[in-house]
Motif scaffolding. Structure first.
Motif, short mmCIF file in Angstrom:
data_model
loop_
_atom_site.label_atom_id
_atom_site.label_comp_id
_atom_site.label_asym_id
_atom_site.label_seq_id
_atom_site.Cartn_x
_atom_site.Cartn_y
_atom_site.Cartn_z
N VAL A 1 0.83 -1.21 0.00
CA VAL A 1 0.00 0.00 0.00
C VAL A 1 0.86 1.25 0.00
N SER B 1 0.95 3.84 -3.14
CA SER B 1 0.46 5.18 -2.81
C SER B 1 1.58 6.21 -2.90
N ALA C 1 -10.01 5.29 8.62
CA ALA C 1 -9.66 3.89 8.34
C ALA C 1 -9.45 3.10 9.63
N TYR D 1 -10.75 -4.99 4.97
CA TYR D 1 -10.77 -4.52 3.59
C TYR D 1 -11.22 -3.06 3.51
N VAL D 2 -12.15 -2.68 4.37
CA VAL D 2 -12.54 -1.27 4.42
C VAL D 2 -11.35 -0.43 4.87
N VAL E 1 -8.75 0.01 1.97
CA VAL E 1 -9.18 0.95 0.92
C VAL E 1 -9.04 2.39 1.42
N LEU E 2 -9.57 2.66 2.62
CA LEU E 2 -9.51 4.02 3.16
C LEU E 2 -8.07 4.45 3.44
N ALA F 1 -5.34 3.35 1.97
CA ALA F 1 -4.64 3.55 0.70
C ALA F 1 -4.95 4.92 0.11
N VAL F 2 -6.22 5.32 0.16
CA VAL F 2 -6.60 6.64 -0.34
C VAL F 2 -5.95 7.73 0.50
#
Length: 502
Positions: free
Chosen positions: A324, A328, A368, A375-376, A379-380, A382-383
């Motif tokens: 990640v 990123s 996050a 998994y949530v 994703v958060l 990584a953003v």
């Protein structure tokens, strides 16, 4: 007649080639960072079972029988040399050609990495790791100003982004490189390979025609130039070339000129430059935000996998967090540079990108850690990291453009020193103390992430400061004084004084 710019430029030189060269050098430098942390190079201690069966250790830790504290010292020993040498190289850039200084630094780096491969115990490899930092110091302080000078005006931040994108890429390649070389042959070959890769660039720093930095010429400052002119004027004054009065004046001012280039002169210039740097409020606000930012990023890199394992029970936390961060880091760094160029690269816009991206990134990262679903979280997070890494090019753009051109090497050096001393160096142990106190990794991660809001706040203040781009300031105030032309003049003044009659 003075030489034209075309005559001062090597025939093979183009700005894009310079960018590629510096990116490759930066990549190799951070490959070394990743390699020494890889399992193939770092290794592990030997183990023994209760039945008496023992397995031999591997890598540096196994060969030198290092405990975890000694192993940790090796991973950060380079920072000692980096922090001590960065201001020195930046100061020397005012009296020596910066491109040659990079050649010196890369030569030290090449020698040091070869020494790491040839080390025989903990103290020898720790010494060479500190030398690696010394070698890196010249490049870190001077490469960004060179790129800033040669990048096309509409793409300055994008070029800086490409340079800093090599940091996460290099570390990632280093993990793979160290693992492969360590498993196939021996960890020592990883360091020897790095030295071989860097050697051509160290040689290039000496053999190619040197490039000059904006605000810094082939070397000397205005004060020394003025003294040189006075010495010349007195040496050939109307009193005659052998006049006692003329020779005494020439010798006196020659002594002042020697002093200007001596240790006392260097220290005096360094002190004045540091005072000038600390008076730049835009620069200081930028560094304040950068320190808070690096405090969090440093702790993430050290404690992230362990926190992920404890909060989300990741069995492959190293791989997930590493993957990640790398993805990123690459896309976020490039995006930050291109966005700032697209909206017009100014200091005010840079602070807007810095504060906005950090605020949004901190929000995503903080949110996050509030979710229990892995998994949530990924994703958060990584953003959030994508947004946080978008600051790399803009923050260094402000470091370069908020100060006079002649102060840029020092501004980059002090930036490096500050973000390490007050940022990632203390953050890992302090977060460890916090975790010992609260005994809850989720709570610790949330407290740590909240510091990113402080970084966003500091950079938001920068939006309202009078951020004047000083890239072209004092462009004409620096007078070229070559050491080659100065030394014969000093000798002439001294010789004339020796033959004068009392």
């Amino acid at each position: 007649m003075s030489e034209t710019p075309a005559n001062n430029t090597p025939s093979w030189f183009t700005p894009k080639r310079l960018l590629v060269i510096f990116c490759v050098i930066n990549l190799i430098n951070y490959v070394d960072r990743g390699a020494i942390a890889s399992n193939g190079v770092n290794g592990s201690l030997g183990t023994c079972t209760e039945s008496g069966d023992c397995t031999s250790g591997s890598g540096i830790q196994g060969d030198f029988n290092l405990d975890n504290f000694q192993d940790g010292v090796l991973s950060s020993a380079f920072m000692v040399g980096l922090l001590l040498a960065s201001p020195i190289f930046a100061s020397l850039a005012k009296s020596h050609n910066p491109f040659r200084l990079i050649g010196v630094g890369l030569s030290v780096w090449t020698f040091a990495t070869a020494g790491c491969g040839s080390s025989f115990n903990f103290w020898s490899i720790a010494f060479f790791r500190m030398l690696v930092g010394v070698g890196e110091a010249s490049f870190i302080s001077l490469a960004a100003p060179f790129i800033d000078d040669n990048a096309p005006v509409p793409q300055k931040t994008a070029w800086l982004a490409m340079f800093y994108m090599c940091i996460p890429t290099g570390v990632a390649l280093g993990y793979v490189y160290g693992g492969v070389v360590g498993s196939l042959v021996n960890w020592r070959f990883a360091f020897w390979g790095e030295a071989i890769l860097m050697l051509p660039f160290a040689v290039l720093g000496f053999v190619m025609k040197p490039l000059n930095l904006k605000g810094l010429t082939a070397g000397k400052n205005v004060e020394a130039s003025s003294l040189r002119d006075e010495v010349m004027s007195d040496a050939v004054s109307h009193e005659g070339p052998h006049s006692p009065g003329s020779n005494v004046k020439a010798l006196s001012k020659a002594s002042k000129l020697k002093e200007a280039f001596g240790i006392r002169g260097q220290f005096s210039r360094f002190s004045k430059d540091m005072m000038a740097l600390f008076c730049e409020e835009v620069y200081m606000v930028n560094i304040l935000g950068y320190v808070c930012y690096n405090f969090v990023i440093g702790a993430y890199s050290y404690w992230g996998p362990k926190a992920g394992y404890n909060i989300y029970h990741m069995n492959n936390a190293d791989l997930l967090f590493g993957g990640v961060t790398i993805v990123s880091g690459i896309f976020g760094t490039l995006a930050g540079g291109y966005i700032l160029d697209h909206i017009d690269a100014t200091i005010s816009n840079a602070f807007k990108v810095l504060s906005g991206a950090t605020l949004l990134g901190a929000t995503f990262c903080f949110t996050a850690f509030c979710f229990s679903n892995l998994y949530v979280f990924l994703v958060l997070f990584a953003v959030g990291e994508l947004l946080v890494f978008a600051t790399q090019a803009p923050v260094n753009y402000v470091c370069l453009h908020s100060v006079k051109p002649s102060l840029r090497p020092l501004s980059m050096a002090i930036s490096t020193v500050s973000i390490h001393i007050f940022g990632d160096v203390p953050s890992a142990p302090l977060v460890g103390v916090l975790q010992d106190y609260v005994d809850n990794w989720r709570e610790t991660a949330l407290i740590l992430t909240s510091i990113l809001f402080l970084a966003a706040g500091a950079w938001f203040i920068g939006v309202f400061l009078n951020g004047v781009d000083r890239f072209n300031e004092d462009e004409l105030s620096v007078i070229k004084v070559d050491k080659v032309s100065t030394e014969p003049l000093l000798n002439h003044a001294s010789n004339e004084a020796q033959y004068s009659e009392p």
